[in-house]
Design a protein around this motif. Structure first.
Motif, PDB file in Angstrom:
ATOM      1  N   HIS A 129     -16.438  57.847  31.527  1.00 24.68           N
ATOM      2  CA  HIS A 129     -15.029  57.669  31.877  1.00 24.68           C
ATOM      3  C   HIS A 129     -14.966  57.663  33.401  1.00 24.68           C
ATOM      4  CE1 HIS A 129     -13.618  58.347  27.780  1.00 24.68           C
ATOM      5  NE2 HIS A 129     -14.471  59.356  27.723  1.00 24.68           N
ATOM      6  N   LEU A 155     -17.863  47.771  28.082  1.00 24.71           N
ATOM      7  CA  LEU A 155     -16.505  48.245  28.358  1.00 24.71           C
ATOM      8  C   LEU A 155     -15.763  48.431  27.044  1.00 24.71           C
ATOM      9  CD1 LEU A 155     -14.391  48.846  30.597  1.00 24.71           C
ATOM     10  CD2 LEU A 155     -13.673  46.460  30.367  1.00 24.71           C
ATOM     11  N   THR A 156     -15.250  49.641  26.813  1.00 26.26           N
ATOM     12  CA  THR A 156     -14.527  49.921  25.575  1.00 26.26           C
ATOM     13  C   THR A 156     -13.043  50.158  25.806  1.00 26.26           C
ATOM     14  OG1 THR A 156     -15.039  52.279  25.692  1.00 26.26           O
ATOM     15  CG2 THR A 156     -16.573  50.869  24.444  1.00 26.26           C
ATOM     16  N   GLU A 157     -12.668  50.448  27.053  1.00 25.78           N
ATOM     17  CA  GLU A 157     -11.253  50.683  27.368  1.00 25.78           C
ATOM     18  C   GLU A 157     -11.060  50.492  28.861  1.00 25.78           C
ATOM     19  OE1 GLU A 157      -7.959  54.327  27.349  1.00 25.78           O
ATOM     20  OE2 GLU A 157      -9.905  54.652  26.409  1.00 25.78           O
ATOM     21  N   ASN A 158      -9.898  49.963  29.221  1.00 29.96           N
ATOM     22  CA  ASN A 158      -9.520  49.910  30.637  1.00 29.96           C
ATOM     23  C   ASN A 158      -8.022  50.082  30.745  1.00 29.96           C
ATOM     24  OD1 ASN A 158      -8.167  47.136  30.983  1.00 29.96           O
ATOM     25  ND2 ASN A 158     -10.077  46.632  29.944  1.00 29.96           N
ATOM     26  N   ARG A 159      -7.636  50.696  31.833  1.00 28.30           N
ATOM     27  CA  ARG A 159      -6.216  50.952  32.060  1.00 28.30           C
ATOM     28  C   ARG A 159      -5.972  51.034  33.557  1.00 28.30           C
ATOM     29  NH1 ARG A 159      -2.786  55.997  29.558  1.00 28.30           N
ATOM     30  NH2 ARG A 159      -0.885  55.557  30.720  1.00 28.30           N
ATOM     31  N   THR A 160      -4.892  50.395  33.999  1.00 33.71           N
ATOM     32  CA  THR A 160      -4.517  50.434  35.408  1.00 33.71           C
ATOM     33  C   THR A 160      -3.285  51.321  35.559  1.00 33.71           C
ATOM     34  OG1 THR A 160      -5.358  48.193  35.712  1.00 33.71           O
ATOM     35  CG2 THR A 160      -3.873  49.031  37.408  1.00 33.71           C
ATOM     36  N   VAL A 166      -7.905  52.502  38.515  1.00 36.56           N
ATOM     37  CA  VAL A 166      -8.263  51.851  37.253  1.00 36.56           C
ATOM     38  C   VAL A 166      -9.199  52.792  36.488  1.00 36.56           C
ATOM     39  CG1 VAL A 166      -9.375  49.848  36.192  1.00 36.56           C
ATOM     40  CG2 VAL A 166      -8.069  49.572  38.309  1.00 36.56           C
ATOM     41  N   ALA A 167      -8.836  53.094  35.248  1.00 35.36           N
ATOM     42  CA  ALA A 167      -9.706  53.896  34.379  1.00 35.36           C
ATOM     43  C   ALA A 167     -10.548  52.935  33.556  1.00 35.36           C
ATOM     44  CB  ALA A 167      -8.872  54.790  33.466  1.00 35.36           C
ATOM     45  N   LEU A 168     -11.849  53.120  33.602  1.00 41.81           N
ATOM     46  CA  LEU A 168     -12.793  52.291  32.870  1.00 41.81           C
ATOM     47  C   LEU A 168     -13.630  53.193  31.971  1.00 41.81           C
ATOM     48  CD1 LEU A 168     -14.001  50.178  35.920  1.00 41.81           C
ATOM     49  CD2 LEU A 168     -12.339  49.476  34.172  1.00 41.81           C
ATOM     50  N   THR A 169     -13.709  52.857  30.711  1.00 43.79           N
ATOM     51  CA  THR A 169     -14.522  53.619  29.772  1.00 43.79           C
ATOM     52  C   THR A 169     -15.631  52.713  29.261  1.00 43.79           C
ATOM     53  OG1 THR A 169     -12.604  54.931  29.115  1.00 43.79           O
ATOM     54  CG2 THR A 169     -14.511  54.967  27.638  1.00 43.79           C
ATOM     55  N   TYR A 170     -16.857  53.188  29.401  1.00 45.70           N
ATOM     56  CA  TYR A 170     -18.036  52.429  29.006  1.00 45.70           C
ATOM     57  C   TYR A 170     -18.890  53.226  28.037  1.00 45.70           C
ATOM     58  CZ  TYR A 170     -17.308  49.330  33.048  1.00 45.70           C
ATOM     59  OH  TYR A 170     -16.785  48.445  33.938  1.00 45.70           O
TER      60      TYR A 170
END
Length: 176
Positions: A129, A155-160, A166-170
């Protein structure tokens, strides 16, 4: 927390101008989700000098951090006095494999770049995360350093968030 150029060191010096209510809400949920913490020595020392004096803060983080099991990876730390803390001194990969096999929920890691790099290389990180901030620092400890092995991520999730973070979940992707 990461800068755009991958620096994670000393976020207290650059993170706050980008904080927004929606980011705070997301970060609080991520912080409260794990059932245990795994920390490197430096992060543990910082946390252990701060969190034990906090109680019942408005978000419940202090109580959560102070009461949950904590595992600190260190070959040099002599003792871990913070409530529910255990030092892992040797056979780190094997000990963390054992921890992951125990019943219970997620084990979270905050900070601890060297530990994350080692565990990612050993295939022991299930999810990353990352909260990438719109700032280039140009110096400081980076989450990923030169010389690491190539590791594919999906990449499983992204949110601005409204503050520009920017939150990036890998998840690791063995196909890459």
């Amino acid at each position: 927390f990461l800068s755009l150029d991958g620096v994670m060191e000393a976020p207290e010096q650059w993170h706050f101008p980008f904080v927004s209510d929606d980011m705070q809400e997301y970060n609080l949920a991520r912080t409260l989700a794990p059932d245990a913490l795994l920390l490197g020595r430096a992060t543990y020392v910082i946390f252990a000098s701060s969190w034990p004096t906090r109680t019942n803060n408005e978000y419940g983080m202090a109580d959560k951090f102070n009461n949950m099991p904590k595992f600190v990876v260190s070959s040099t730390l002599a003792k871990a006095d913070w409530n529910n803390s255990t030092i892992i001194k040797t056979n780190v990969i094997e000990e963390i494999m054992k921890l992951k096999q125990q019943p219970g929920g997620d084990i979270g890691i905050t900070g601890s770049a060297t530990l994350v790099q080692s565990l990612l290389g050993a295939g022991l990180i299930d999810m990353l995360h990352l909260m990438v901030h719109p700032i280039v620092l140009g110096h400081g400890q980076r989450l990923f350093k030169n010389g690491n092995d190539t590791i594919g991520l999906k990449l499983t999730e992204n949110r601005t968030f409204t503050g520009g973070v920017v939150a990036l979940t890998y998840q690791p992707d063995k196909k890459v």
